[in-house]
Design a protein around this motif. Structure first.
Motif, short mmCIF file in Angstrom:
data_model
loop_
_atom_site.label_atom_id
_atom_site.label_comp_id
_atom_site.label_asym_id
_atom_site.label_seq_id
_atom_site.Cartn_x
_atom_site.Cartn_y
_atom_site.Cartn_z
N LYS A 127 0.83 -1.21 0.00
CA LYS A 127 0.00 0.00 0.00
C LYS A 127 0.87 1.26 0.00
N TRP A 128 1.91 1.26 0.84
CA TRP A 128 2.79 2.43 0.92
C TRP A 128 3.55 2.64 -0.38
N LEU A 129 4.10 1.56 -0.95
CA LEU A 129 4.92 1.67 -2.14
C LEU A 129 4.10 2.11 -3.35
N SER A 130 2.90 1.55 -3.50
CA SER A 130 2.04 1.94 -4.61
C SER A 130 1.70 3.43 -4.55
N LYS A 131 1.34 3.89 -3.36
CA LYS A 131 1.00 5.30 -3.17
C LYS A 131 2.21 6.19 -3.42
N ARG A 231 -8.97 13.39 -7.66
CA ARG A 231 -8.87 12.21 -8.52
C ARG A 231 -7.87 11.19 -7.96
N THR A 232 -6.77 11.68 -7.45
CA THR A 232 -5.76 10.78 -6.89
C THR A 232 -6.32 10.03 -5.69
N THR A 233 -7.01 10.73 -4.81
CA THR A 233 -7.58 10.09 -3.62
C THR A 233 -8.61 9.02 -4.01
N ALA A 234 -9.46 9.33 -4.97
CA ALA A 234 -10.47 8.38 -5.41
C ALA A 234 -9.81 7.11 -5.97
N LEU A 235 -8.78 7.27 -6.77
CA LEU A 235 -8.10 6.12 -7.36
C LEU A 235 -7.32 5.33 -6.31
N GLU A 236 -6.74 6.03 -5.34
CA GLU A 236 -6.01 5.34 -4.27
C GLU A 236 -6.94 4.48 -3.43
N ASN A 237 -8.16 4.92 -3.24
CA ASN A 237 -9.12 4.15 -2.46
C ASN A 237 -9.50 2.85 -3.14
N ILE A 238 -9.24 2.76 -4.43
CA ILE A 238 -9.47 1.51 -5.17
C ILE A 238 -8.18 0.70 -5.23
N SER A 239 -7.10 1.35 -5.62
CA SER A 239 -5.84 0.63 -5.85
C SER A 239 -5.26 0.02 -4.59
N TYR A 241 -6.62 -1.52 -2.17
CA TYR A 241 -7.17 -2.84 -1.85
C TYR A 241 -6.59 -3.91 -2.79
N ILE A 242 -6.38 -3.53 -4.05
CA ILE A 242 -5.79 -4.48 -5.00
C ILE A 242 -4.35 -4.79 -4.59
N VAL A 243 -3.59 -3.75 -4.28
CA VAL A 243 -2.19 -3.94 -3.89
C VAL A 243 -2.09 -4.70 -2.57
N ALA A 244 -2.97 -4.37 -1.62
CA ALA A 244 -2.94 -5.05 -0.32
C ALA A 244 -3.25 -6.54 -0.49
N ALA A 245 -4.23 -6.87 -1.32
CA ALA A 245 -4.57 -8.27 -1.57
C ALA A 245 -3.41 -9.01 -2.22
N THR A 246 -2.70 -8.32 -3.10
CA THR A 246 -1.53 -8.92 -3.74
C THR A 246 -0.44 -9.21 -2.71
N GLY A 247 -0.23 -8.26 -1.78
CA GLY A 247 0.77 -8.46 -0.73
C GLY A 247 0.45 -9.67 0.13
N VAL A 248 -0.80 -9.82 0.51
CA VAL A 248 -1.21 -10.97 1.32
C VAL A 248 -1.03 -12.27 0.54
N ALA A 249 -1.39 -12.26 -0.73
CA ALA A 249 -1.24 -13.45 -1.57
C ALA A 249 0.23 -13.85 -1.70
N SER A 299 -2.35 -4.67 -9.70
CA SER A 299 -1.58 -3.78 -8.84
C SER A 299 -0.77 -2.78 -9.66
N ALA A 300 -0.10 -3.29 -10.68
CA ALA A 300 0.70 -2.40 -11.53
C ALA A 300 -0.19 -1.42 -12.29
N LEU A 301 -1.31 -1.93 -12.83
CA LEU A 301 -2.21 -1.08 -13.62
C LEU A 301 -2.87 -0.01 -12.75
N SER A 302 -3.32 -0.38 -11.55
CA SER A 302 -3.98 0.60 -10.69
C SER A 302 -3.01 1.69 -10.24
N THR A 303 -1.76 1.33 -10.00
CA THR A 303 -0.75 2.33 -9.65
C THR A 303 -0.50 3.26 -10.82
N PHE A 304 -0.43 2.69 -12.02
CA PHE A 304 -0.21 3.49 -13.23
C PHE A 304 -1.38 4.46 -13.46
N LEU A 305 -2.60 3.98 -13.29
CA LEU A 305 -3.78 4.83 -13.51
C LEU A 305 -3.89 5.91 -12.44
#
Length: 334
Positions: A127-131, A231-239, A241-249, A299-305
Motif C-alpha cells: 500500500k505504501w509503495l504503490s501510493k 482524482r488521486t484520492t479516489a483512485l487510491e481508495n481503489i488501488s 485494496y488491490i495492492v494489499a490483496a496482492t501483498g497478502v497473496a 496492482s501495476a495497472l492501478s498504480t499506473f492509472l
C-alpha cells in the motif's frame, strides 16, 4: 492589471525598518508553523516514526483520558495502532501456544505464523509503495507534491497540574484536505524561499502549460491542484485494496514458510520466488491458474492509472492572455 507580488525580501537592506530575509526565516522556522524547506526520502521515515511514537505514548492516552487538546490530526494518526495490534495478535495466535504443541504441530504453526507475518508486512509495504510511486510520478508531471509536509506547532490549553499549555509538533500534509489546503503556508514558503508569495502557484501553472505570467496565479492554480488531489484520492481508495490483496497473496506462498529474519538475501529470494509462483499459478482450474496474474497486473495497472488520470486532467491548453484590460492604452474619464 499586472500580477501583484510581495516585496523581494532578498533585496531589502539588512538594517533599518526591514528585517533581513535570513533573520526572518530563522525566526519563523524556529517559532512558527511552516513548510520545511528541505524534504526528501528521509522525511517519510521521520514523520512515520514521529507519528508512531506519539500514537502510543501521547495520542492514545490523550484520547482515552478525554483530553480537550485531542484533535482530528491525532484521531487520523491513530489508524496505525489497530493495524499494529491486530497484526501482532494474529501472528501471536500461532506462536504463543507453541510450548503445548507436539513437534509436528509446532512446525506447522511456526510456518503459518511466518506466512501470516510476511502477508502483514507485504500488505502494508505494498500500500505504501504503490501510493509513493504514484505520488512521485504526479509530482514529476505536475510539481504537485501530495506528500509535502507541514511542520505544525500546536499551542495546547493548560490541563490538570499545568500552568501553561504545551507546544506540540505535528506533521500534517499540505494537501491533506482537498477543500482546505494550506494555502497560507505555501504563500509563506514562497515568500521565504523565493521572495514571491505566488512562487508555488507560478511553478504549478508553468507545468500545466501556461506560457505567460498570470494576473492571479492562485485563482488559476488551486482549482487544478484540487482536481489532481480529488482524482488521486479516489483512485487510491481503489488501488490500495488491490495492492494489499496482492501483498497478502505473496506472503502466503510456501516460499515464506522457512525464511529467517536475520537473512536479508533469503527474504528477497523468498519474495522473488513467491512472485514467480503467484504469476504461474497452478493447473487445478482457470481461477487458480490466473488469479495471481490478475492481482499482479491489477496492482501495476492501478498504480499506473493513479498517476495517469489525475495528470491528464492537469494538462491544459490555457488562454495565455494576461488580462482583458490593455494597461498600455490611455483612457479618458467619462
Amino acid at each position: 492589471m499586472q500580477q501583484v507580488k510581495g516585496p523581494n525580501v532578498n533585496t531589502l537592506p539588512e538594517v533599518g525598518y526591514y528585517v533581513s530575509n535570513n533573520d526572518k526565516k530563522e525566526k519563523i522556522y524556529k517559532t512558527e508553523s511552516h513548510i520545511p524547506a528541505k524534504q526528501g526520502p528521509l522525511t517519510d521515515l521521520k514523520v512515520g516514526a514521529h507519528k508512531l511514537t506519539n500514537d502510543i505514548l501521547t495520542y492514545f492516552p490523550k484520547g482515552f483520558s478525554g483530553s480537550k487538546n485531542s484533535n482530528f490530526y491525532e484521531y487520523l494518526s491513530l489508524g496505525m495502532v489497530p493495524y499494529i495490534i491486530g497484526s501482532g495478535m494474529l501472528i501471536g495466535l500461532y506462536c504463543l501456544a507453541n510450548g503445548k504443541y507436539n513437534d509436528f504441530d509446532k512446525d506447522k504453526a511456526n510456518k503459518l505464523a511466518k506466512k501470516i507475518g510476511a502477508g502483514v508486512v507485504l500488505y502494508g509495504l505494498g500500500k505504501w509503495l504503490s501510493k509513493k510511486i504514484a505520488h512521485m510520478a504526479i509530482n514529476a508531471s505536475t510539481s504537485i507534491n501530495l506528500d509535502w509536509k507541514l511542520l505544525n506547532k500546536i499551542n495546547e490549553v493548560p490541563e490538570k497540574n499545568q500552568e501553561k499549555g504545551l507546544v506540540r509538533i505535528q506533521y500534517p500534509g499540505v494537501f491533506d484536505s482537498a477543500d482546505f489546503p494550506r494555502k497560507d503556508k505555501t504563500a509563506l514558503w514562497g515568500e521565504l524561499e523565493h521572495g514571491n508569495i505566488y512562487a508555488y502557484e507560478d511553478k504549478i501553472l508553468k507545468k500545466a502549460g501556461y506560457k505567460k505570467e498570470q494576473n492571479a496565479p492562485n485563482q488559476t492554480a488551486w482549482p487544478l491542484i484540487r482536481k489532481v488531489k480529488v482524482r488521486t484520492t479516489a483512485l487510491e481508495n481503489i488501488s490500495k485494496y488491490i495492492v494489499a490483496a496482492t501483498g497478502v497473496a505473496l506472503g502466503f506462498q510456501k516460499e515464506f514458510e522457512n525464511i529467517k529474519l536475520k537473512d536479508p538475501k533469503g527474504i528477497f529470494k523468498a519474495l522473488k520466488d513467491s512472485t514467480i509462483k503467484l504469476w504461474k499459478g497452478d493447473n487445478r482450474n482457470f481461477i487458480s491458474k490466473n488469479y495471481g496474474k490478475g492481482l499482479l497486473i491489477g496492482s501495476a495497472l492501478s498504480t499506473f492509472l493513479t498517476w495517469l488520470i489525475p495528470t491528464i486532467c492537469f494538462k491544459t491548453k490555457p488562454n495565455t492572455m494576461i488580462s482583458k484590460v490593455d494597461t498600455k492604452k490611455e483612457y479618458e474619464e467619462a
